[in-house]
Design a protein around this motif. Structure first.
Motif, PDB file in Angstrom:
ATOM      1  N   ILE A 206     -15.022  34.116  67.634  1.00 29.60           N
ATOM      2  CA  ILE A 206     -15.601  33.892  66.366  1.00 29.60           C
ATOM      3  C   ILE A 206     -16.579  32.500  66.417  1.00 29.60           C
ATOM      4  O   ILE A 206     -17.575  32.572  65.825  1.00 29.60           O
ATOM      5  CB  ILE A 206     -14.567  33.926  65.165  1.00 29.60           C
ATOM      6  CG1 ILE A 206     -13.925  35.336  65.083  1.00 29.60           C
ATOM      7  CG2 ILE A 206     -15.333  33.259  63.906  1.00 29.60           C
ATOM      8  CD1 ILE A 206     -12.927  35.173  64.089  1.00 29.60           C
ATOM      9  N   SER A 207     -16.010  31.403  66.876  1.00 33.36           N
ATOM     10  CA  SER A 207     -16.724  30.093  66.905  1.00 33.36           C
ATOM     11  C   SER A 207     -17.665  30.079  67.808  1.00 33.36           C
ATOM     12  O   SER A 207     -18.802  29.680  67.575  1.00 33.36           O
ATOM     13  CB  SER A 207     -15.632  29.135  67.047  1.00 33.36           C
ATOM     14  OG  SER A 207     -15.168  29.264  68.389  1.00 33.36           O
ATOM     15  N   ASP A 208     -17.430  30.605  69.249  1.00 37.14           N
ATOM     16  CA  ASP A 208     -18.710  30.667  70.330  1.00 37.14           C
ATOM     17  C   ASP A 208     -19.443  31.856  70.480  1.00 37.14           C
ATOM     18  O   ASP A 208     -20.473  31.778  70.942  1.00 37.14           O
ATOM     19  CB  ASP A 208     -18.123  30.426  71.531  1.00 37.14           C
ATOM     20  CG  ASP A 208     -17.264  29.044  71.503  1.00 37.14           C
ATOM     21  OD1 ASP A 208     -17.349  28.282  70.746  1.00 37.14           O
ATOM     22  OD2 ASP A 208     -16.325  28.880  72.622  1.00 37.14           O
ATOM     23  N   GLY A 209     -19.070  32.934  69.735  1.00 35.92           N
ATOM     24  CA  GLY A 209     -19.940  34.200  69.695  1.00 35.92           C
ATOM     25  C   GLY A 209     -19.318  35.103  70.911  1.00 35.92           C
ATOM     26  O   GLY A 209     -19.963  36.239  71.076  1.00 35.92           O
ATOM     27  N   ARG A 210     -18.846  34.599  72.042  1.00 36.02           N
ATOM     28  CA  ARG A 210     -18.515  35.166  73.211  1.00 36.02           C
ATOM     29  C   ARG A 210     -17.160  34.767  73.635  1.00 36.02           C
ATOM     30  O   ARG A 210     -16.758  33.313  73.630  1.00 36.02           O
ATOM     31  CB  ARG A 210     -19.572  35.395  74.062  1.00 36.02           C
ATOM     32  CG  ARG A 210     -19.823  34.029  74.725  1.00 36.02           C
ATOM     33  CD  ARG A 210     -21.002  34.190  75.635  1.00 36.02           C
ATOM     34  NE  ARG A 210     -20.844  35.095  76.858  1.00 36.02           N
ATOM     35  CZ  ARG A 210     -21.511  36.417  77.030  1.00 36.02           C
ATOM     36  NH1 ARG A 210     -22.562  36.612  76.198  1.00 36.02           N
ATOM     37  NH2 ARG A 210     -20.903  37.305  77.842  1.00 36.02           N
ATOM     38  N   VAL A 211     -16.338  35.532  74.536  1.00 39.26           N
ATOM     39  CA  VAL A 211     -15.172  35.063  75.101  1.00 39.26           C
ATOM     40  C   VAL A 211     -14.754  36.024  76.378  1.00 39.26           C
ATOM     41  O   VAL A 211     -15.071  37.276  76.365  1.00 39.26           O
ATOM     42  CB  VAL A 211     -13.914  35.106  74.189  1.00 39.26           C
ATOM     43  CG1 VAL A 211     -13.542  36.432  73.683  1.00 39.26           C
ATOM     44  CG2 VAL A 211     -12.530  34.310  74.791  1.00 39.26           C
ATOM     45  N   THR A 212     -14.140  35.256  77.458  1.00 34.92           N
ATOM     46  CA  THR A 212     -13.845  36.161  78.545  1.00 34.92           C
ATOM     47  C   THR A 212     -12.460  36.159  78.793  1.00 34.92           C
ATOM     48  O   THR A 212     -11.851  34.984  78.741  1.00 34.92           O
ATOM     49  CB  THR A 212     -14.850  36.027  79.803  1.00 34.92           C
ATOM     50  OG1 THR A 212     -16.137  36.139  79.393  1.00 34.92           O
ATOM     51  CG2 THR A 212     -14.248  36.809  80.924  1.00 34.92           C
TER      52      THR A 212
END
Length: 656
Positions: free
Chosen positions: A327-333
């Protein structure tokens, strides 16, 4: 049909989540880069805009890249796949497959970069052992076949049947040529003939594209890599085949339509899902899933519509943190384990991207099956553990030294030989254990190694904890990072203390042999002369170069050689022969008397391998002995005559 805003959203979603790094450029200048470029090039996507394409390519591959760019790609023709090396923002070199396509009705081109480092790791892991080979190939998505040097198929995996339509039994023993269109078969026959004659396959080590022929006669494009290997004397080629029909369709038939999105969404090999994120950051039900998700996980689209991500996989302890990061960074892996409908586990790596769609927050997740990669990582870990066990238990002394001289690693033999504990070693430098006599030599060598040079052979002395010196022989070299800086030095030493003592003793004995006045001759059990001291040259008349390699029988008459054979038999049984008197023949043919001692020569296992003889010329002693005997005989006759005369005289006197 989508409106322009919807299509723009879909296009960006595809562009940024296609699974491959993608760049749109004009006149070799980047004008757009997708999110996968961040992973491949290690740049933020906005930092790539405006860069010259050649700033992203390894200098030695400029020629290949230039040809690819100028091959008519931007003149409405289709480019070809090439393997090049790219440069990251941190100057790391990575391998990638590139594909360039023109964008219709524009002067712009699209280039995709497929990172193939993972593929290389998997191919090496496959070659490491047959067990891993079977485990991986039977579950691999790609088709795998192995052919012998005649081009006949000896193995195919289950995915091969899915690609070509032939079962393992149907294809076994058939020529590889039936898998290719007729127009390619003459070239294949020529390459196989070259392989049979030279053992060289011109395509080994490369990834290339060609056309395949299915059992039903349908042609399709595939991507292939070939590995060459041998078992006993037989040569084999193992090929990994990937059906790239879907990828070709994406590359060649890019269209501004909803149908294109469906094709891309459903034809990729990864699981793709769309879910809604509510205002509290919780994941809602699946909005859309691709065909791969249905096929691999076993749920129908209707079932997915009633489920959330929580229903299909394990919940990681840091799951809440991952959602907050999304939610905060817009992407996650992150990595997770999916559970199929039939209860099997599927480890995946998930790349999630959040975006606004029709006023709602939607997360697009691309999940890649990492079963094969985990198998490769496990194999690599086991290999590292075996290597550490090998180093720890090697009989040689192994050490790694940091640039400041402190110890990074020493093995068990090092600690046992020098007597230091781990706590003591941690507080020492390498210069604390070097013998003073070798200090300057070692400091100079250390400076050279830290400068990136090698010391292929070095002999030095270390001090044990109790102050004794051990003599070592070994080599030293440096481990460098990607920029050429020394990380640490690596050295392997062998303890040669006892050998050095033996060398001193051998030199002492050799000096005795050389200075001896007796002839010392060493010969093998079959009588071949092996060694010959200076006194032997004086006594027998032959130089060492003349006599070595000849039979020792040259020094004696035939009957004396027969006599010597009996002595040899005694020696073979471990006996010695002392003060044996006989005769020998000099080089000039003169026979002379000698007194000989014979003793066995043994190897390190105690086996008798030769004979050592010490001969003393007793010619003069024999002459003296003969003269003494002659003198004694003459004296005896004189005494006997004197006694006879005296007795006769006494007899005459008695008569009177």
């Amino acid at each position: 049909m989508m409106d322009s805003d919807e299509f723009d959203a879909y296009f960006k979603t595809i562009f940024h989540n296609s699974g491959a790094a993608g760049i749109i450029y004009e006149e070799k200048t980047v004008i757009m880069a997708n999110d996968q470029c961040r992973e491949l090039f290690e740049y933020e996507t906005e930092d790539m805009v405006g860069k010259n394409l050649f700033d992203l390519v390894f200098e030695e591959d400029f020629g290949i890249f230039e040809q690819c760019c100028e091959s008519g790609v931007c003149s409405k023709e289709t480019g070809q796949n090439d393997e090049i090396r790219v440069i990251t923002s941190k100057n790391k070199v990575k391998n990638a497959i590139i594909r360039i396509s023109s964008i219709p009705n524009t002067s712009k081109c699209y280039i995709s970069f497929l990172d193939i480092n993972d593929q290389r790791i998997i191919e090496k892991a496959l070659a490491r052992s047959q067990g891993n080979f079977n485990a991986i190939t039977e579950s691999a998505i790609d088709g795998i076949i192995t052919a012998d040097s005649e081009g006949n198929i000896v193995y195919s995996n289950p995915s091969f049947k899915k690609i070509f339509g032939y079962s393992a039994d149907e294809i076994l023993g058939k020529s590889v040529s039936i898998l290719m269109p007729e127009r390619f078969r003459d070239g294949f026959t020529s390459k196989m003939r070259h392989f049979q004659q030279t053992g060289e396959n011109l395509l080994v080590g490369k990834i290339f594209e060609s056309m395949g022929l299915k059992k039903n006669g349908e042609e399709f494009p595939f991507e292939m890599s070939i590995t060459y290997w041998k078992s006993a004397e037989e040569k084999y080629q193992t090929s990994i085949v990937r059906d790239i029909t879907a990828r070709k369709e994406v590359e060649n038939f890019l269209k501004d339509s909803e149908e294109l999105f469906k094709e891309v969404f459903n034809k990729v090999n990864d699981i793709m899902t769309l879910i809604e994120i509510d205002k509290n950051g919780r994941a809602g039900n699946f909005i859309k899933v691709n065909d791969v998700a249905v096929e691999k996980l076993g749920y129908s689209r209707e079932e997915f519509a009633k489920m959330t991500p929580k229903n299909i996989g394990s919940t990681a302890p840091n799951n809440r943190e991952r959602i907050n990061e999304l939610i905060s960074d817009g992407r996650v892996t992150f990595q997770r384990t999916y559970f199929t409908k039939d209860g099997n586990s599927l480890p995946v790596e998930i790349n999630s991207h959040i975006f606004d769609f029709k006023g709602k927050k939607v997360a697009l997740s691309v999940a890649r099956d990492i079963t094969e990669r985990e198998a490769a990582e496990k194999s690599l870990k086991e290999s590292e553990e075996r290597l550490k066990d090998f180093f720890d238990n090697a009989s040689d002394l192994i050490q790694m030294i940091r640039p400041d001289g402190t110890f990074l690693y020493v093995n068990n033999s090092w600690k046992e030989s020098l007597g230091y504990s781990d706590d003591e070693i941690e507080k020492m430098t390498v210069f604390d254990i070097i013998h003073p006599d070798h200090m300057e030599q070692c400091k100079t060598a250390f400076q050279r190694v830290m400068g990136g040079q090698r010391e292929d052979k070095i002999e030095t002395g270390f001090l044990t904890k109790n102050g004794d010196e051990i003599v070592l022989d070994g080599n030293v070299n440096a481990k460098l990072d990607s920029e050429g800086n020394v990380l640490y030095s690596r050295a392997i030493f062998r303890d040669i203390t006892e050998r050095k003592k033996s060398e001193v003793e051998i030199e002492r004995l050799a000096s005795i042999v050389k200075s001896s006045g007796d002839a010392i001759v060493v010969y093998s059990l079959d009588g071949t002369v092996l060694d010959w001291n200076p006194a032997a040259e004086q006594i027998y008349g032959y130089s060492a170069d003349e006599i070595k390699g000849k039979k020792v029988s040259i020094l004696m008459k035939p009957e004396k050689w027969e006599e010597n054979l009996k002595n040899i038999e005694n020696i073979k049984h471990g006996e010695t022969v002392s003060h044996f008197e006989t005769s020998r023949i000099r080089k000039d043919g003169q026979e002379f008397d000698v007194s000989i001692n014979l003793s066995p020569i043994r190897d390190i296992n105690g086996e008798i391998i030769g004979i050592s003889t010490i001969a003393r010329d007793i010619t003069e002693a024999k002459k003296a002995e003969y003269a003494l005997k002659a003198s004694e005989e003459k004296y005896r006759r004189i005494v006997e005559k004197f006694i006879q005369n005296a007795l006769a005289l006494i007899g005459e006197i008695n008569k009177v």
